[in-house]
Design a protein around this motif. Structure first.
Motif, PDB file in Angstrom:
ATOM      1  N   PRO A 111      68.698  36.927  67.994  1.00 33.24           N
ATOM      2  CA  PRO A 111      68.750  37.176  69.613  1.00 33.24           C
ATOM      3  C   PRO A 111      68.354  38.699  69.818  1.00 33.24           C
ATOM      4  O   PRO A 111      68.058  38.880  70.953  1.00 33.24           O
ATOM      5  N   TRP A 112      68.508  39.475  68.924  1.00 34.37           N
ATOM      6  CA  TRP A 112      67.986  41.104  69.132  1.00 34.37           C
ATOM      7  C   TRP A 112      66.594  41.299  68.895  1.00 34.37           C
ATOM      8  O   TRP A 112      66.391  42.244  68.884  1.00 34.37           O
ATOM      9  N   LEU A 113      65.868  40.231  68.322  1.00 34.66           N
ATOM     10  CA  LEU A 113      64.314  40.471  67.992  1.00 34.66           C
ATOM     11  C   LEU A 113      63.719  38.844  68.915  1.00 34.66           C
ATOM     12  O   LEU A 113      63.615  37.973  68.513  1.00 34.66           O
ATOM     13  N   PRO A 114      63.417  39.357  70.134  1.00 32.36           N
ATOM     14  CA  PRO A 114      62.669  38.334  70.903  1.00 32.36           C
ATOM     15  C   PRO A 114      61.677  37.616  70.085  1.00 32.36           C
ATOM     16  O   PRO A 114      60.610  38.210  69.322  1.00 32.36           O
ATOM     17  N   GLY A 115      61.570  36.241  70.286  1.00 27.15           N
ATOM     18  CA  GLY A 115      60.220  35.538  69.154  1.00 27.15           C
ATOM     19  C   GLY A 115      60.621  35.581  67.963  1.00 27.15           C
ATOM     20  O   GLY A 115      59.466  35.034  67.189  1.00 27.15           O
ATOM     21  N   THR A 116      61.670  35.482  67.267  1.00 27.32           N
ATOM     22  CA  THR A 116      61.778  35.725  65.915  1.00 27.32           C
ATOM     23  C   THR A 116      62.963  34.932  65.400  1.00 27.32           C
ATOM     24  O   THR A 116      64.035  34.824  66.216  1.00 27.32           O
ATOM     25  N   ALA A 117      62.686  34.252  64.513  1.00 25.95           N
ATOM     26  CA  ALA A 117      63.739  33.369  63.864  1.00 25.95           C
ATOM     27  C   ALA A 117      63.827  33.998  62.505  1.00 25.95           C
ATOM     28  O   ALA A 117      63.012  34.785  61.703  1.00 25.95           O
ATOM     29  N   ILE A 118      65.024  33.710  61.533  1.00 24.74           N
ATOM     30  CA  ILE A 118      65.135  34.199  60.268  1.00 24.74           C
ATOM     31  C   ILE A 118      65.748  33.197  59.432  1.00 24.74           C
ATOM     32  O   ILE A 118      66.208  31.902  59.878  1.00 24.74           O
ATOM     33  N   VAL A 119      65.538  33.205  58.100  1.00 26.48           N
ATOM     34  CA  VAL A 119      66.001  32.160  57.314  1.00 26.48           C
ATOM     35  C   VAL A 119      66.368  32.927  56.035  1.00 26.48           C
ATOM     36  O   VAL A 119      65.582  33.858  55.549  1.00 26.48           O
ATOM     37  N   LEU A 120      67.430  32.631  55.614  1.00 25.49           N
ATOM     38  CA  LEU A 120      68.063  33.113  54.159  1.00 25.49           C
ATOM     39  C   LEU A 120      67.261  32.347  53.170  1.00 25.49           C
ATOM     40  O   LEU A 120      66.802  31.332  53.199  1.00 25.49           O
ATOM     41  N   ALA A 121      66.963  32.933  51.846  1.00 24.17           N
ATOM     42  CA  ALA A 121      66.296  32.409  50.878  1.00 24.17           C
ATOM     43  C   ALA A 121      67.430  32.709  49.440  1.00 24.17           C
ATOM     44  O   ALA A 121      67.892  33.714  49.454  1.00 24.17           O
ATOM     45  N   ASP A 122      67.104  31.719  48.701  1.00 22.61           N
ATOM     46  CA  ASP A 122      67.705  31.797  47.298  1.00 22.61           C
ATOM     47  C   ASP A 122      66.753  32.579  46.460  1.00 22.61           C
ATOM     48  O   ASP A 122      65.347  32.418  46.539  1.00 22.61           O
ATOM     49  N   VAL A 123      66.957  33.171  45.585  1.00 19.04           N
ATOM     50  CA  VAL A 123      66.251  33.928  44.641  1.00 19.04           C
ATOM     51  C   VAL A 123      66.224  33.379  43.206  1.00 19.04           C
ATOM     52  O   VAL A 123      67.292  33.131  42.495  1.00 19.04           O
ATOM     53  N   LEU A 124      64.856  32.869  42.969  1.00 22.42           N
ATOM     54  CA  LEU A 124      64.784  32.274  41.465  1.00 22.42           C
ATOM     55  C   LEU A 124      63.710  33.151  40.673  1.00 22.42           C
ATOM     56  O   LEU A 124      62.915  33.873  41.470  1.00 22.42           O
ATOM     57  N   ASP A 125      63.792  33.138  39.494  1.00 22.39           N
ATOM     58  CA  ASP A 125      62.890  33.722  38.367  1.00 22.39           C
ATOM     59  C   ASP A 125      61.712  32.763  38.510  1.00 22.39           C
ATOM     60  O   ASP A 125      61.613  31.779  39.181  1.00 22.39           O
ATOM     61  N   PRO A 126      60.804  33.217  37.802  1.00 16.96           N
ATOM     62  CA  PRO A 126      59.171  32.471  37.941  1.00 16.96           C
ATOM     63  C   PRO A 126      59.621  30.955  37.332  1.00 16.96           C
ATOM     64  O   PRO A 126      58.584  29.985  37.637  1.00 16.96           O
ATOM     65  N   SER A 127      60.497  30.658  36.361  1.00 19.15           N
ATOM     66  CA  SER A 127      60.471  29.412  35.699  1.00 19.15           C
ATOM     67  C   SER A 127      61.459  28.570  36.794  1.00 19.15           C
ATOM     68  O   SER A 127      61.544  27.541  36.584  1.00 19.15           O
ATOM     69  N   GLY A 128      61.975  29.179  37.893  1.00 12.90           N
ATOM     70  CA  GLY A 128      62.927  28.222  38.887  1.00 12.90           C
ATOM     71  C   GLY A 128      64.307  28.365  38.546  1.00 12.90           C
ATOM     72  O   GLY A 128      64.997  27.490  39.446  1.00 12.90           O
ATOM     73  N   ALA A 129      64.448  29.225  37.856  1.00 14.81           N
ATOM     74  CA  ALA A 129      66.081  29.068  37.559  1.00 14.81           C
ATOM     75  C   ALA A 129      66.734  30.288  38.503  1.00 14.81           C
ATOM     76  O   ALA A 129      66.010  31.087  38.865  1.00 14.81           O
ATOM     77  N   PRO A 130      67.731  30.256  39.020  1.00 19.47           N
ATOM     78  CA  PRO A 130      68.403  31.265  39.962  1.00 19.47           C
ATOM     79  C   PRO A 130      68.559  32.539  39.136  1.00 19.47           C
ATOM     80  O   PRO A 130      68.911  32.707  38.232  1.00 19.47           O
ATOM     81  N   VAL A 131      68.239  33.493  39.960  1.00 23.77           N
ATOM     82  CA  VAL A 131      68.540  35.021  39.367  1.00 23.77           C
ATOM     83  C   VAL A 131      70.094  35.405  39.400  1.00 23.77           C
ATOM     84  O   VAL A 131      70.660  35.606  40.676  1.00 23.77           O
ATOM     85  N   PRO A 132      70.577  35.299  38.344  1.00 24.35           N
ATOM     86  CA  PRO A 132      72.132  35.336  38.401  1.00 24.35           C
ATOM     87  C   PRO A 132      72.708  36.573  39.148  1.00 24.35           C
ATOM     88  O   PRO A 132      73.978  36.430  39.586  1.00 24.35           O
ATOM     89  N   HIS A 133      72.073  37.689  39.217  1.00 17.58           N
ATOM     90  CA  HIS A 133      72.651  38.982  39.803  1.00 17.58           C
ATOM     91  C   HIS A 133      72.229  39.301  41.262  1.00 17.58           C
ATOM     92  O   HIS A 133      72.589  40.020  42.008  1.00 17.58           O
ATOM     93  N   ALA A 134      71.449  38.195  41.768  1.00 19.29           N
ATOM     94  CA  ALA A 134      71.276  38.026  43.165  1.00 19.29           C
ATOM     95  C   ALA A 134      72.814  37.675  43.999  1.00 19.29           C
ATOM     96  O   ALA A 134      73.374  36.967  43.573  1.00 19.29           O
ATOM     97  N   PRO A 135      72.835  38.574  45.134  1.00 20.59           N
ATOM     98  CA  PRO A 135      74.023  38.582  45.749  1.00 20.59           C
ATOM     99  C   PRO A 135      74.551  37.169  46.199  1.00 20.59           C
ATOM    100  O   PRO A 135      75.605  36.691  45.975  1.00 20.59           O
ATOM    101  N   ARG A 136      73.428  36.395  46.656  1.00 22.74           N
ATOM    102  CA  ARG A 136      73.658  35.041  47.198  1.00 22.74           C
ATOM    103  C   ARG A 136      74.298  34.228  45.889  1.00 22.74           C
ATOM    104  O   ARG A 136      74.980  33.289  46.392  1.00 22.74           O
ATOM    105  N   GLN A 137      73.681  34.314  44.624  1.00 18.19           N
ATOM    106  CA  GLN A 137      74.083  33.672  43.615  1.00 18.19           C
ATOM    107  C   GLN A 137      75.504  33.947  43.465  1.00 18.19           C
ATOM    108  O   GLN A 137      76.241  33.118  42.770  1.00 18.19           O
ATOM    109  N   ILE A 138      75.702  35.067  43.434  1.00 20.45           N
ATOM    110  CA  ILE A 138      77.127  35.735  42.998  1.00 20.45           C
ATOM    111  C   ILE A 138      78.127  34.911  43.972  1.00 20.45           C
ATOM    112  O   ILE A 138      79.071  34.423  43.371  1.00 20.45           O
ATOM    113  N   LEU A 139      77.837  35.103  45.235  1.00 21.92           N
ATOM    114  CA  LEU A 139      78.593  34.284  46.248  1.00 21.92           C
ATOM    115  C   LEU A 139      78.800  32.702  45.750  1.00 21.92           C
ATOM    116  O   LEU A 139      79.856  32.305  45.752  1.00 21.92           O
TER     117      LEU A 139
END
Length: 183
Positions: A111-139
């Motif tokens: 709402p504070w940026l007209p014409g904009t949408a946001i999407v959160l992303a998971d952080v994965l390493d190049p092999s496709g495994a979750p990056v364990p120290h990424a805050p979203r993975q910790i959560l």
């Protein structure tokens, strides 16, 4: 690779269901010009949202593919200076990329940026495994630990100002305290 992690969605007003957008609603909004930018982001170690700004049309083309981001972004301090000593990212090891995989369950208008949408992303390493120290993975790990113990997290952000104080500030009725009144 995009997925729906609605348990990790956050509420921003703007569209139906708390501002959430489906991929179809995003496509309609891009087509009619209501949204021209999608921010695909992750949370860094300081809790800031960082990522990439994509045109809405391009995001719709690549929503199922990861966006590359340099792994140093999870090895910096508040001023974005590189912090030595991390195993995952360093001058000695080199700086590579990790993958931001959009979680379409978090897609919503900003709402504070007209014409904009946001999407959160998971952080994965190049092999496709979750990056364990990424805050979203910790959560996610902490929520899984709670669930294994039979608990469910129930959280909310805490506002610093009450609506009454905010209204006073906006109306000019609130005045800063003088040093004399603090003593």
């Amino acid at each position: 690779m995009a997925h729906d992690g609605s348990a990790f969605a956050f509420g921003i007003a703007g569209a139906a269901a708390g501002g959430r957008l489906t991929r179809g609603q995003l496509a309609e909004a891009v087509e009619d010009g209501g949204i021209d930018t999608v921010v695909c982001c992750m949370t860094d170690m300081q809790g800031r949202l960082i990522g990439k700004r994509l045109t809405g049309r391009y995001f719709l083309e690549v929503a199922d593919r990861p966006q590359l981001q340099c792994d140093y972004l999870l090895a910096t301090d508040m001023e974005m200076n590189l912090v030595p000593g991390y195993d995952a990212s360093s001058w000695a090891r080199g700086y590579g990329d990790f993958h931001l995989v959009p979680d379409l369950g978090t897609l919503r208008r900003v709402p504070w940026l007209p014409g904009t949408a946001i999407v959160l992303a998971d952080v994965l390493d190049p092999s496709g495994a979750p990056v364990p120290h990424a805050p979203r993975q910790i959560l996610k790990r902490q929520l899984a630990r709670l669930a294994a113990l039979g608990f469910e997290a129930d959280m909310a952000g805490e506002g610093v100002f009450s609506s009454n104080n905010l209204l006073k500030m906006l109306s000019g009725a609130a005045r800063p305290r003088s040093e004399d009144s603090v003593r």
